[in-house]
Design a protein around this motif. Structure first.
Motif, short mmCIF file in Angstrom:
data_model
loop_
_atom_site.label_atom_id
_atom_site.label_comp_id
_atom_site.label_asym_id
_atom_site.label_seq_id
_atom_site.Cartn_x
_atom_site.Cartn_y
_atom_site.Cartn_z
N ARG A 121 0.83 -1.21 0.00
CA ARG A 121 0.00 0.00 0.00
C ARG A 121 0.86 1.26 0.00
NH1 ARG A 121 -5.30 0.75 -1.18
NH2 ARG A 121 -6.12 2.48 -0.02
N ARG A 122 1.88 1.27 0.85
CA ARG A 122 2.72 2.46 0.98
C ARG A 122 3.50 2.75 -0.30
NH1 ARG A 122 4.93 5.62 5.07
NH2 ARG A 122 7.00 6.41 4.64
N TRP A 123 4.06 1.71 -0.91
CA TRP A 123 4.86 1.89 -2.11
C TRP A 123 4.03 1.91 -3.39
CZ3 TRP A 123 8.77 -2.35 -0.33
CH2 TRP A 123 9.58 -1.83 0.68
N GLN A 124 2.72 1.72 -3.27
CA GLN A 124 1.81 1.75 -4.42
C GLN A 124 2.23 0.75 -5.51
OE1 GLN A 124 -1.12 3.69 -4.60
NE2 GLN A 124 -0.65 3.92 -2.45
N ILE A 125 2.53 -0.46 -5.06
CA ILE A 125 2.93 -1.51 -6.00
C ILE A 125 1.69 -2.24 -6.48
CG2 ILE A 125 4.19 -3.70 -6.21
CD1 ILE A 125 6.14 -2.62 -4.13
N ARG A 126 1.60 -2.45 -7.76
CA ARG A 126 0.46 -3.21 -8.31
C ARG A 126 0.54 -4.65 -7.85
NH1 ARG A 126 0.21 -2.04 -14.52
NH2 ARG A 126 -1.31 -3.70 -14.29
N TYR A 128 -4.48 -11.53 -2.11
CA TYR A 128 -4.21 -10.67 -0.95
C TYR A 128 -3.72 -9.29 -1.42
CZ TYR A 128 -2.20 -8.84 3.32
OH TYR A 128 -1.88 -8.03 4.39
N SER A 129 -2.81 -9.27 -2.38
CA SER A 129 -2.30 -8.00 -2.91
C SER A 129 -3.43 -7.19 -3.54
CB SER A 129 -1.21 -8.26 -3.95
OG SER A 129 -0.16 -8.98 -3.39
N TYR A 130 -4.31 -7.87 -4.25
CA TYR A 130 -5.45 -7.19 -4.88
C TYR A 130 -6.38 -6.62 -3.81
CZ TYR A 130 -9.51 -6.47 -7.87
OH TYR A 130 -10.56 -5.91 -8.54
N ALA A 131 -6.60 -7.40 -2.73
CA ALA A 131 -7.45 -6.91 -1.64
C ALA A 131 -6.83 -5.68 -0.98
CB ALA A 131 -7.67 -8.02 -0.62
N VAL A 132 -5.51 -5.68 -0.79
CA VAL A 132 -4.84 -4.52 -0.21
C VAL A 132 -5.06 -3.30 -1.08
CG1 VAL A 132 -2.56 -3.53 0.29
CG2 VAL A 132 -3.13 -5.82 1.10
N GLN A 133 -4.95 -3.49 -2.39
CA GLN A 133 -5.12 -2.38 -3.32
C GLN A 133 -6.56 -1.85 -3.31
OE1 GLN A 133 -4.95 -3.31 -7.52
NE2 GLN A 133 -3.74 -1.47 -7.90
N LYS A 134 -7.54 -2.75 -3.23
CA LYS A 134 -8.94 -2.35 -3.34
C LYS A 134 -9.57 -1.90 -2.03
CE LYS A 134 -9.39 -2.84 -7.67
NZ LYS A 134 -9.57 -1.66 -8.50
N ILE A 135 -9.29 -2.62 -0.92
CA ILE A 135 -9.97 -2.28 0.34
C ILE A 135 -9.04 -1.72 1.40
CG2 ILE A 135 -11.81 -3.96 -0.05
CD1 ILE A 135 -10.48 -5.76 2.03
N GLU A 140 -7.89 -3.53 6.38
CA GLU A 140 -9.04 -4.40 6.19
C GLU A 140 -8.63 -5.77 5.65
OE1 GLU A 140 -8.79 -1.29 5.24
OE2 GLU A 140 -10.42 -0.22 6.23
N ALA A 141 -7.68 -5.79 4.72
CA ALA A 141 -7.22 -7.06 4.17
C ALA A 141 -6.48 -7.87 5.24
CB ALA A 141 -6.30 -6.82 2.97
N SER A 142 -5.70 -7.21 6.07
CA SER A 142 -4.99 -7.90 7.14
C SER A 142 -5.95 -8.49 8.17
CB SER A 142 -4.01 -6.96 7.83
OG SER A 142 -3.01 -6.58 6.92
N GLY A 189 -13.60 -5.39 11.76
CA GLY A 189 -12.46 -4.69 11.18
C GLY A 189 -12.55 -4.52 9.68
N ALA A 190 -13.30 -5.38 9.01
CA ALA A 190 -13.41 -5.31 7.55
C ALA A 190 -14.54 -4.40 7.08
CB ALA A 190 -13.60 -6.71 6.98
N LEU A 191 -15.41 -4.00 7.99
CA LEU A 191 -16.52 -3.15 7.59
C LEU A 191 -16.02 -1.76 7.20
CD1 LEU A 191 -19.23 -3.92 10.29
CD2 LEU A 191 -19.29 -4.54 7.87
N PRO A 192 -16.59 -1.20 6.15
CA PRO A 192 -16.24 0.18 5.81
C PRO A 192 -16.68 1.12 6.94
CG PRO A 192 -17.44 -0.87 4.02
CD PRO A 192 -17.50 -1.79 5.19
N PRO A 193 -15.94 2.20 7.20
CA PRO A 193 -16.27 3.09 8.31
C PRO A 193 -17.69 3.65 8.25
CG PRO A 193 -14.12 3.63 7.43
CD PRO A 193 -14.72 2.60 6.52
#
Length: 188
Positions: free
Chosen positions: A59-64, A119-126, A130-132, A172-176
């Motif tokens: 997430r921090r490095w914005q890696i696809r 997992y990487s896709y989930a980090v990018q999207k949510i 939330e993915a963790s 923890g996965a629910l949107p705020p």
């Protein structure tokens, strides 16, 4: 100086997940301290920590996601394969082609690409947090799988832990915005 604020519901979700995980692993963590079983538990916790760090760095490095997975798989192969082939005892020559193919497909495709990619896709999207949180469900799903597939018994402590960690992970996965609409919840 930027102020990083963790919402109360996230803190509650982390506490619930942690308590649930401790309940699930109670028997092996606290009740059986003899032998070297605790080393496996520590390695399992270390693996969970590395997945969380991986998600945060993605997430921090914005890696696809594709690049993250290819990088991890390539780096792992470059570091581990020479060590395995040169110094570790192995019976690869005695293994059948079927067993080698099964492990190559499972470890190489399912684990390295499919699981890490999703997992990487989930980090990018949510988001990484939330993915963790969904990774906290792994021990619960493993315990249920052990019950259904292997016929293992689940004690009351483990069952309560599965429920608690599931509630924490879902919270923890629910949107705020979802929690803000639930007035009776009282957390923001």
């Amino acid at each position: 100086m930027s102020r990083f604020r963790i919402p109360r519901y996230t803190v509650l979700a982390l506490l619930l997940s942690t308590c649930g995980l401790l309940l699930i692993g109670f028997d092996s963590l606290f009740a059986t301290l003899r032998g070297g079983e605790w080393i496996g538990d520590l390695l399992f916790l270390a693996a969970a920590l590395t997945w969380a760090i991986f998600g945060l760095l993605l997430r921090r490095w914005q890696i696809r996601p594709q690049h993250g997975v290819l990088g991890v798989a390539s780096f792992s192969a470059l570091v581990y394969l020479p060590v395995y082939l040169l110094w570790l005892p192995g019976n690869l020559g005695q293994a059948s082609w079927g067993a080698i193919t099964l492990q190559a497909v499972y470890q190489g495709i399912v684990v390295a690409f499919l699981a890490a990619g999703l997992y990487s896709y989930a980090v990018q999207k949510i988001g990484a947090g939330e993915a963790s949180m969904m990774l906290a469900l792994v021990p619960a799903v493993s315990a249920i799988g052990g019950l259904l597939i292997l016929g293992e018994r689940l004690g009351p402590t483990t069952i309560i832990g599965i429920v608690v960690v599931s509630v924490g992970a879902m919270l923890g996965a629910l949107p705020p915005g979802v929690l803000a609409r639930i007035r009776w919840f009282g957390l923001r």
